[in-house]
Write a protein that holds these residues in place. Structure first.
Motif, PDB file in Angstrom:
ATOM      1  N   PHE A 184       0.838  -1.200   0.000  1.00 53.14           N
ATOM      2  CA  PHE A 184       0.000   0.000   0.000  1.00 53.14           C
ATOM      3  C   PHE A 184       0.876   1.254   0.000  1.00 53.14           C
ATOM      4  N   VAL A 185       1.871   1.273   0.887  1.00 57.67           N
ATOM      5  CA  VAL A 185       2.771   2.423   0.975  1.00 57.67           C
ATOM      6  C   VAL A 185       3.550   2.596  -0.334  1.00 57.67           C
ATOM      7  N   LEU A 227       2.633   1.605  -3.423  1.00 56.06           N
ATOM      8  CA  LEU A 227       1.767   2.049  -4.516  1.00 56.06           C
ATOM      9  C   LEU A 227       1.366   3.517  -4.368  1.00 56.06           C
ATOM     10  N   PHE A 228       1.030   3.913  -3.137  1.00 58.64           N
ATOM     11  CA  PHE A 228       0.461   5.251  -2.974  1.00 58.64           C
ATOM     12  C   PHE A 228       1.487   6.320  -2.625  1.00 58.64           C
ATOM     13  N   LEU A 243       5.694   5.136  -5.450  1.00 60.80           N
ATOM     14  CA  LEU A 243       5.546   5.253  -6.901  1.00 60.80           C
ATOM     15  C   LEU A 243       5.294   6.692  -7.358  1.00 60.80           C
TER      16      LEU A 243
END
Lengths: 297, 335
Positions: free
Chosen positions: B61-62, B64-65, B68
Motif C-alpha cells: 500500500f505504501v 503504490l500510494f 511510486l
C-alpha cells in the motif's frame, strides 16, 4: 506550588477564592492580555472577517436564487462525486491506515523508520505535484496504466481517479491518529485476555479495537474532511467532465471564471457549513478520544 | 500529525506505568518458569505468517500510494535527459515562479510563527472562558477548502468586493497580484505552528515559568530563556510543515492569482500551466523542485519529531505534583 501562589497572590487577578488558588497561580505569568489580544485580533483579520464576507455576500441573494444556485443538476452531480469519492477514500484509508499504523507499532522490519517518515509525504508534497504524478502513473501509457487499461481498468480521467487522489491526500490522517494510541495500549490487557482463553482475533475485536476506535474515527473524519475540500491533486486526474467527474471546488472555480460571484459564493457557503459541521464532529471525537485514553482501562 | 501528541500525553500521564501495573497484580512473581512466559508472548502477537502478510500488504500500500508517485516525478522530469531538465529550470518564468513562492513563504511563515507562539502562550498558560471555542476557531482554516479560502479574499478585495472600489480608487491591486497570493498563503498555513505548540506547552505546564518570574525575571526573559528552549523542537516542526504548505499551496493561490505568467505564478501554478500546455518534462522538472522540498521537509521533520517526542516524554514523565526541589528534566532539553 502552594508557596508559589501565596507569594504571587498580590499580583494575581483573583486572590481570595480557595478554588482560585490554581487560577491565581496561572495568572502570575505576564502577557495574558497581550497574547490573547493579539491572537483574537489576528484571527479576526485573517480568518473571521474574511469568512463573514462570504456569508454577507450570500445575503445579497434571495432564497430562491440561492436554492437554484446550490441545487442545479450539475452542482448536485458534483456533490455526489465529492461526497461519494471522499467517503470511499476515507474508508480505504480507515482500513489501510489502521493496518499501516499496526504494522509500524507492533512489528519490526527493515526500513521501518523510512516508511514511518514517508507516511507524512502527502502533507509535505504539494497537491499539484501529487496530481500530475498520479495522472502520469495511471494514464494509458503510465507505469501502472499500461497494465491496467488492457484489463479494462481505467482509472485516470474517471471518478475512480478522483478516489485514488483522495486516498493519497488523506493517507496520513488515520495512521497518525491511531499510531500513538496503539503505542500506549497496555499489553497487560491483551495478556489477561489471552490467559482467559481469548483467541487473537477475539482480542483484536474486543480489546484492541474498542481502545483505538475513537482515534480511528477521528482519523477517518479528518481524512473525509480533507478530501471534501481537496482541489489540487484531483483536478489533474479527474478529467473534469461536467456531471461525471467534476468536483464541487471546481464548480466554484468555474462560476468564478464566468464572473458568477453570487453563484460561486452560494456553493462555497454549502461547503463551508459542511466544514464547520465536520470540524465540530472531529472536536467531539477528539474529546471522546481524550476521555477514552484518560479513563482507567 | 499534531493530533498524535495530545492523546499520547494524556494516556501516559494517567495510566500506571506498565511495570507498576504488572507488579500490582502480582503477575510476574506468580509465573512458573517455562511455559506461561511463552504463552503470554504468543498471546500478544500474531502467528508469523499473519505478521508477514500484514507487513507485506502494508508495504505494498505504501509503495503504490507513496513511493511510486514520488519516483514518477523524478523519472518523468528526467525523461529527456539531464540537459532538458536543467533547461526547464532555467527558464525566466520558472525563476519568477520560484521567487514569488519564496516571497509568499517568507511573509506567511513569520506571521504565523508570531501568531502561533502568542496563541499557544494565551491558550496553554492561562484558563479563561471560551478557550476551547478559541482553539476550535484557530483550527478553522484547516477544514476550509482551499478554493473557498481563495474565494473569501476575492469577495473582500476583488473588483466587486467590499473594498474593491476603494482599492481601485487608490490604485492598489490585491487580487490577481502578489498581496492576494500572500494573503491566501497566510490563511491556509494559519494554524500549523499554533497547533504544534498548544499541546506541547500545555504538557509542559507553568511551573518553570512561574519559578523564573518569582526569581525576578521579566516576561520576555522568561520566554526567551525558559519557554523557548523547551518548545524549540516543536517550534521547528511546526515551522517546517508551515513552510512546506506555504510553498506548495495550490487551490487558494490559484483562485486569487489570475495566472499571469512571470508575474503572479507560484511554483505549483507554474507546474499546472506547463502541464496543461503538454510540456510534460518541464512541468515535472519544476514539480521535482517541490518534491525535493517535500523530501527535505520530511527529513527535518523526522529529526525534529524525534527530539520533540523526547521533550513531550520528558514533560509527560513528570509526576503530576512535582516536588519543587527536583530540577526539571524538560528544562535540561537536548543541547
Amino acid at each position: 506550588m502552594s508557596s508559589l501562589s501565596s507569594v504571587a497572590s498580590p499580583a494575581a487577578v483573583l486572590p481570595g477564592s480557595p478554588a482560585g488558588g490554581k487560577r491565581a497561580a496561572r495568572r502570575v505569568l505576564p502577557g495574558f492580555h497581550l497574547t490573547l489580544g493579539y491572537t483574537v485580533l489576528y484571527l479576526s483579520l485573517i480568518v473571521l472577517i474574511p469568512i463573514s464576507a462570504l456569508f454577507f455576500k450570500t445575503f445579497t441573494l434571495t432564497l430562491d436564487q440561492f436554492w437554484v444556485a446550490v441545487t442545479s443538476p450539475r452542482v448536485l452531480a458534483s456533490y455526489r462525486l465529492t461526497f461519494g469519492a471522499s467517503l470511499i477514500a476515507a474508508l480505504v484509508n480507515l482500513v489501510f491506515g489502521m493496518l499501516v499504523a499496526w504494522v509500524l507499532v507492533r512489528y519490526t522490519f527493515p526500513g521501518k523508520k523510512l516508511v514511518d517518515a514517508l507516511v507524512d509525504l502527502p502533507f509535505a508534497l504539494p497537491t499539484a505535484v501529487a496530481g500530475i504524478s498520479l495522472t502520469a502513473l495511471l494514464a494509458g501509457n503510465g507505469w501502472l496504466g499500461q497494465y491496467l487499461e488492457p484489463m479494462g481498468i481505467k482509472l485516470a480521467f474517471t471518478p475512480a481517479g478522483v478516489v485514488i487522489a483522495l486516498i493519497f491526500v488523506g493517507l496520513p490522517f488515520v495512521v497518525r491518529t491511531v499510531q500513538p494510541v496503539l503505542e500506549d495500549a497496555e499489553k497487560e490487557l491483551e495478556e489477561a485476555a489471552t490467559s482467559l482463553g481469548a483467541t487473537r482475533l477475539q482480542i483484536f475485536t474486543k480489546v484492541i479495537l474498542p481502545h483505538i476506535m475513537p482515534a480511528l474515527l477521528t482519523g477517518f473524519a479528518m481524512a473525509f474532511a480533507r478530501a471534501i475540500g481537496e482541489y489540487g491533486s484531483v483536478i489533474f486526474i479527474a478529467g473534469n467532465m461536467p456531471m461525471i467527474s467534476e468536483i464541487t471546488p471546481l464548480i466554484i472555480i468555474g462560476k468564478l471564471e464566468q464572473y458568477d460571484y453570487a453563484g460561486a459564493t452560494a456553493v462555497a457557503v454549502v461547503m463551508l457549513v459542511l466544514s464547520f459541521i465536520l470540524l465540530l464532529v472531529i472536536n467531539a471525537l477528539q474529546a471522546w478520544q481524550r476521555r477514552n485514553a484518560g479513563a482507567p482501562a | 500529525m499534531s493530533d498524535k501528541q495530545a492523546p499520547t500525553l494524556v494516556a501516559s500521564r494517567t495510566a500506571l506505568p506498565p511495570e507498576g501495573a504488572a507488579l500490582a497484580r502480582g503477575g510476574p512473581s506468580r509465573r512458573t518458569p517455562a511455559q506461561p512466559v511463552r504463552r503470554v508472548t504468543a498471546g500478544t502477537t500474531e502467528a508469523p505468517w499473519v505478521r508477514y502478510t500484514l507487513i507485506a500488504v502494508a508495504l505494498l500500500f505504501v509503495f503504490l500510494f507513496l513511493v511510486l508517485p514520488l519516483a514518477a516525478v523524478f523519472t518523468e522530469a528526467l525523461r529527456k535527459g539531464f540537459g532538458a531538465y536543467l533547461a526547464a529550470l532555467q527558464e525566466p518564468d520558472a525563476w519568477s515562479a520560484i521567487k514569488l513562492t519564496l516571497i509568499a513563504a517568507a511573509v506567511a511563515v513569520p506571521l504565523n510563527l508570531v501568531f502561533g507562539v502568542a496563541a499557544a502562550w494565551a491558550i496553554a498558560k492561562y484558563e479563561f472562558r471560551g478557550k476551547s471555542f478559541l482553539t476550535t476557531l484557530v483550527d478553522l482554516p484547516f477544514s476550509v477548502s482551499p478554493v473557498v479560502a481563495g474565494l473569501i479574499y476575492v469577495l473582500l478585495f476583488g473588483a466587486q468586493g467590499w473594498f474593491g472600489p476603494w482599492l481601485q480608487a487608490h490604485d492598489i491591486k490585491i487580487i490577481f497580484a502578489v498581496p492576494g497570493i500572500v494573503l491566501a498563503t497566510v490563511f491556509v498555513t494559519f494554524p500549523f505552528i499554533a497547533r504544534e505548540l498548544i499541546p506541547l506547552m500545555q504538557a509542559q505546564g507553568n511551573d518553570e515559568e512561574q519559578a523564573a518570574i518569582v526569581l525576578g525575571a521579566t516576561g520576555w526573559q522568561t520566554f526567551w530563556h525558559v519557554t523557548l528552549p523547551n518548545i524549540k523542537w516543536g517550534l521547528i516542526y511546526g515551522v517546517i510543515l508551515c513552510n512546506a504548505r506555504a510553498m506548495g499551496e495550490f487551490g487558494a493561490v490559484s483562485v486569487v492569482s489570475g495566472h499571469i505568467r512571470g508575474q503572479t505564478n507560484t511554483l505549483p501554478l507554474h507546474v499546472e500551466i506547463l502541464y496543461n500546455e503538454y510540456q510534460s518534462v518541464a512541468a515535472f522538472a519544476v514539480a521535482s523542485l517541490l518534491a525535493i522540498l517535500a523530501l527535505v521537509t520530511l527529513a527535518i521533520k523526522s529529526v525534529a519529531e524525534w527530539r520533540h517526542e523526547a521533550d513531550m516524554k520528558a514533560a509527560a514523565d513528570l509526576p503530576p505534583e512535582r516536588p519543587s526541589f527536583v530540577p526539571s528534566p524538560a528544562g535540561s532539553g537536548p543541547g
